[in-house]
Each structure stands twice: as C-alpha cells, then as structure tokens.
Motif scaffolding. Sequence first.
Motif, mmCIF file in Angstrom:
data_model
loop_
_atom_site.group_PDB
_atom_site.id
_atom_site.type_symbol
_atom_site.label_atom_id
_atom_site.label_comp_id
_atom_site.label_asym_id
_atom_site.label_seq_id
_atom_site.Cartn_x
_atom_site.Cartn_y
_atom_site.Cartn_z
ATOM 1 N N LEU A 292 0.843 -1.201 0.000
ATOM 2 C CA LEU A 292 0.000 0.000 0.000
ATOM 3 C C LEU A 292 0.878 1.251 0.000
ATOM 4 N N GLU A 293 0.581 2.179 -0.896
ATOM 5 C CA GLU A 293 1.317 3.444 -0.880
ATOM 6 C C GLU A 293 0.920 4.195 0.396
ATOM 7 N N ARG A 294 1.904 4.799 1.008
ATOM 8 C CA ARG A 294 1.725 5.315 2.376
ATOM 9 C C ARG A 294 0.489 6.213 2.540
ATOM 10 N N SER A 295 0.223 7.063 1.536
ATOM 11 C CA SER A 295 -0.854 8.055 1.691
ATOM 12 C C SER A 295 -2.230 7.408 1.903
ATOM 13 N N ILE A 296 -2.435 6.184 1.409
ATOM 14 C CA ILE A 296 -3.753 5.558 1.550
ATOM 15 C C ILE A 296 -3.723 4.316 2.467
ATOM 16 N N ALA A 297 -2.556 4.030 3.049
ATOM 17 C CA ALA A 297 -2.397 2.766 3.788
ATOM 18 C C ALA A 297 -3.421 2.628 4.917
ATOM 19 N N THR A 298 -3.588 3.688 5.701
ATOM 20 C CA THR A 298 -4.488 3.582 6.854
ATOM 21 C C THR A 298 -5.934 3.462 6.403
ATOM 22 N N PHE A 300 -7.163 2.436 3.496
ATOM 23 C CA PHE A 300 -7.423 1.143 2.843
ATOM 24 C C PHE A 300 -7.546 0.041 3.897
ATOM 25 N N THR A 301 -6.631 0.024 4.846
ATOM 26 C CA THR A 301 -6.629 -1.044 5.855
ATOM 27 C C THR A 301 -7.926 -1.007 6.668
ATOM 28 N N GLU A 302 -8.366 0.186 7.042
ATOM 29 C CA GLU A 302 -9.615 0.296 7.822
ATOM 30 C C GLU A 302 -10.809 -0.216 7.021
ATOM 31 N N LYS A 303 -10.883 0.209 5.774
ATOM 32 C CA LYS A 303 -11.997 -0.244 4.919
ATOM 33 C C LYS A 303 -11.943 -1.760 4.740
ATOM 34 N N LEU A 367 -2.687 -8.554 9.032
ATOM 35 C CA LEU A 367 -1.454 -8.164 9.708
ATOM 36 C C LEU A 367 -0.797 -7.017 8.968
ATOM 37 N N ALA A 368 -0.295 -6.056 9.721
ATOM 38 C CA ALA A 368 0.434 -4.935 9.118
ATOM 39 C C ALA A 368 1.892 -4.987 9.576
ATOM 40 N N GLY A 369 2.710 -4.171 8.930
ATOM 41 C CA GLY A 369 4.126 -4.110 9.332
ATOM 42 C C GLY A 369 4.931 -5.302 8.829
ATOM 43 N N ILE A 370 4.521 -5.858 7.687
ATOM 44 C CA ILE A 370 5.251 -7.006 7.126
ATOM 45 C C ILE A 370 6.571 -6.507 6.531
#
Length: 476
Positions: A292-298, A300-303, A367-370
Amino acid sequence: MSELPPTECFIDGRWVATKQRFRVTDPFDNETIAEVSDADDKTIDDGIAAMSRIAPVWRATPAPARGTLLRAMATAMIADEQRLARICTRENGKALPDSLAEVRYAASFLSWFAGEAERIYGETIPASRAETRIVITREPVGPCALITPWNFPYAMLTRKLGAALAAGCPVIAKPASQTPLSALALAQLAERAGVPAGVVNVVPSHDAKRVGDRFLASRAIRKISFTGSTKVGIGLAKAGADDLKRMSLELGGNAPLVVLGDADLDLAVAQAMIAKFRNAGQSCVAANRFILERSIATSFTEKMIGEVGKLVVGRGLDEGVTIGPLIDDAAVKKVRTLVEDAVKKGALMMHGSLDAIRGRLVPPMVLAGITSEMELWREEIFGPVVAIRVADSEADALAMANDTEHGLVAYVFAREHARQQRFAEGLESGMVGVNEGLVSAAQAPFGGVKHSGLGREGSRHGIEDYTNLKYVATRV
Ligand code: ADP
C-alpha cells in the motif's frame, strides 16, 4: 443421478475397481465421504494403452465433432451444477457459492474449447523459390497426462482436458488424492456425453509419485500438464527431460496486490476481497502480499477490515458461509507458522487472532508491518491472511512487488492511466489485474513467469500447447 459419482478408476470407457482403496474425507469434520479405487500399475498401463489405441481415431475425428462432444459435456455440467457443487464442497471444504462459481468457470473451458477446436488453423508462407510451397499444420501432440491439484478440482481439470480434447489428444488424469470425486464426476459426464472410450481416463491414487513416475516412464505419453507446487513441477520437468516430453507447468504464485495513492479505495477493497478470500485464500492467484502506498495505507486497511468482518467462517455446505475449512491440518499448521513468524519479527495483528482457529476453520486475519525478512512475504500463504506492507513511492512499490522468485499474477489499483500502464509493464508476472481482482477466464492465457511455470492454459494459446507444428515443403 445419485449424489456421488462411481468411485472406481475410469479406463477405456469402463469403471475399473482395484484391490486397494483410499478414503476421501470431508475437510470440515474428517468424516469419510467415499472410498475410492487406488489405481495400480496395471490399471494405469491399461489407461495408457487405451489412449494409444484411440489416439489415431480421435485425431482423425473432425474438429467440429470433437467440439460437439465438449459442448455436450459443458451443457451437462451446467444442468447438474448443484450436485457437482455439493460434491466439490464435500471433498474440498470450500463454501458452496465458491463451488458453484467453480463449476460454471470449469464448464466455460469446455464450451470455449469446443468452439476453438474448429479454429486450430495452419499457415501458408510465401517461399523464396517459385516451385516450392510451404504449408504448416498443427497436429495433436498425442496422449497427455494431466495432474491436477485439490483447490479447483473441476476447473484445473477442464482447463487441461478441454484444450487437449479440442486439439485431438486423449488424456489420462490423476486428480489430487483429496479431491478425486470431482474428477470422477467429470469422467461420468464425458461417458454420458458419448466421448469415445479411451479418450478420457481417470486414475485416482493416494500415491502421487508412483503414478507420476509411471506417466514419466511411458514413451506413449507425449505431454504432461501439471498444476501444483513449484517443487513437484520442477521435479517433473527434470524427469520428463529424459524423454523430451512436452511440459505445461502451472506452479505457485506469490501475488502482490498494490494499491497506489490515487486508487479508488472502495473498488480496490471490493476487488481485494475477491483476490484474497475466494476459496479461503487457497488459490495460486490469491493476493499474497498487500503493498500500500503510504498516503492511503491507513484508510485502505480500515476499509478492508470492515469488509473482512463480514465474512462468515463455517462448514462449506451451510447457508451464508463464505469461508470454509482449510483443506487439511498441514494447511492450518502452515498458516499458524507463517503468522507466528511474522508476529515474532514485529508484525502487528490488526484483525483476528490465531487463538480463534478451531480445527480447520481459520478466521481471517489482517497483519500490518510485514517486512521481507518474514516468511509471510516469501511463502504462499494459502489461507485467509492479509499481509500488509507500506511503500513510500510507486518505484518502491514496484520493487517490492517484484521481490519474489514467483511471477504468476499481480494486481494493481490506480486511477491514472499512465500509472496503470507503467506499473503493468514493470511487473514481472504472466498476468496483471488492473483495478481487477479476478483475472481467470477461459478466453485469456493463464500462466506465469519465473518459478511460476511454463506454458499457458485457456485461450487459443492454451490449445497451441497441445499441438506440434508440422511444416510440409512441397515441390510443385
Ligand atoms: P499441493 O500443494 O497443491 O498439494 P502438490 O504439487 O503436492 O501441490 O500436488 C499437486 C498435484 O500433484 C496433486 O495431484 C498431487 O497428487 C500431485 N503430485 C504430488 N507429488 C507428485 C509427484 N512426485 N509426481 C507426480 N504428481 C505429484
């Protein structure tokens, strides 16, 4: 028609019982569904002999007539789709809607190849001498052995069988030991459609290596088409080289799913759900690594977590279930080991928990932070686990996407056309989904690069893989 197909080997148009049988079990509760004949060496040899006998007859059968038989099989599959779907769910475990989708997808290969049988065209080429004619025809390669996996027991077989029969090749199929009933059900449909004896043979076995070695040792078998693990596929390719057998290999994938900063996030999430969770993640084209590109990571993950929360884990036959059990205990253990390794190395569990696993029912996890040091990044997960890594730029995301020895499929989500194009061109994979989470289709060439395989299945290229070019030079 009774619910289950015959449980014997299908050889030369007959159902052949052998001394040994092996159990086929329901992945949900391990209950025995059937005991299926285990093909012994004589039965395999009889199947090969039947193919050798029928091969000249089948190749001489006009292509439209071969197409008519394939079309009849496709029609029979659709007419019987509910029963076929239940058989698949019982032996494979997948949720019933997934099985139904698979039956339809599998039938689409038969009808597509039925049409393509009539379009196996040759060529004429202008020669440099006035008295010479150069004519090229496509001939069937000859008897083929088809080795298929358990995750799409119908579709992986029809994708091979449809192309082979259309091209004029008889086949002997060895289904995975976990899911032989789907293959036997297809053999029964071929029998009822009037496919001549010996054109389709099925040899279930729990001893894959013995059957595979028998195929390899046979000079009559001119091609092996295999879908399964990279390790076994490379072994077959090496062994088949002694006889210069044609090989088609559809092997493992480690698909990246990249979401760039300008992507339509609702679309990306909806497509990612399909790419990840179809078949409980047990697919070689499953999205394995989310980048995920940083600007949309949060966001996208929430959705994504919102959608993941709606999945229903349970017995595949039960109403409303979207994720069935994994195929066996080893599959559950693999998911557990990969997730434990990631957590130990610093990954963050955003949704779900290993403690929620019940038997073979594995609830989805995010999981995040891979990082690239984690096994989750390197290995095919084959389970309902979303593994997320953040990229700082488009170039960074592309480098991450290509950081694998595999190259089957890659998914990329972006709005800007030039970005889509650039990214698709940069990806080292045989297939790319742009704003699309489901690329498989009978009309399209399925296959990978790097360690994901050799050859293509589906499309006209899939038929060509079952033909040899013959060049005839004529002096007139
Ligand atoms: P999977 O992880 O999907 O089980 P495998 O490569 O083990 O992958 O299996 C895919 C197919 O290959 C199955 O039909 C299996 O029985 C078969 N198979 C496994 N090992 C061999 C072998 N040594 N020779 C031939 N076929 C094999």
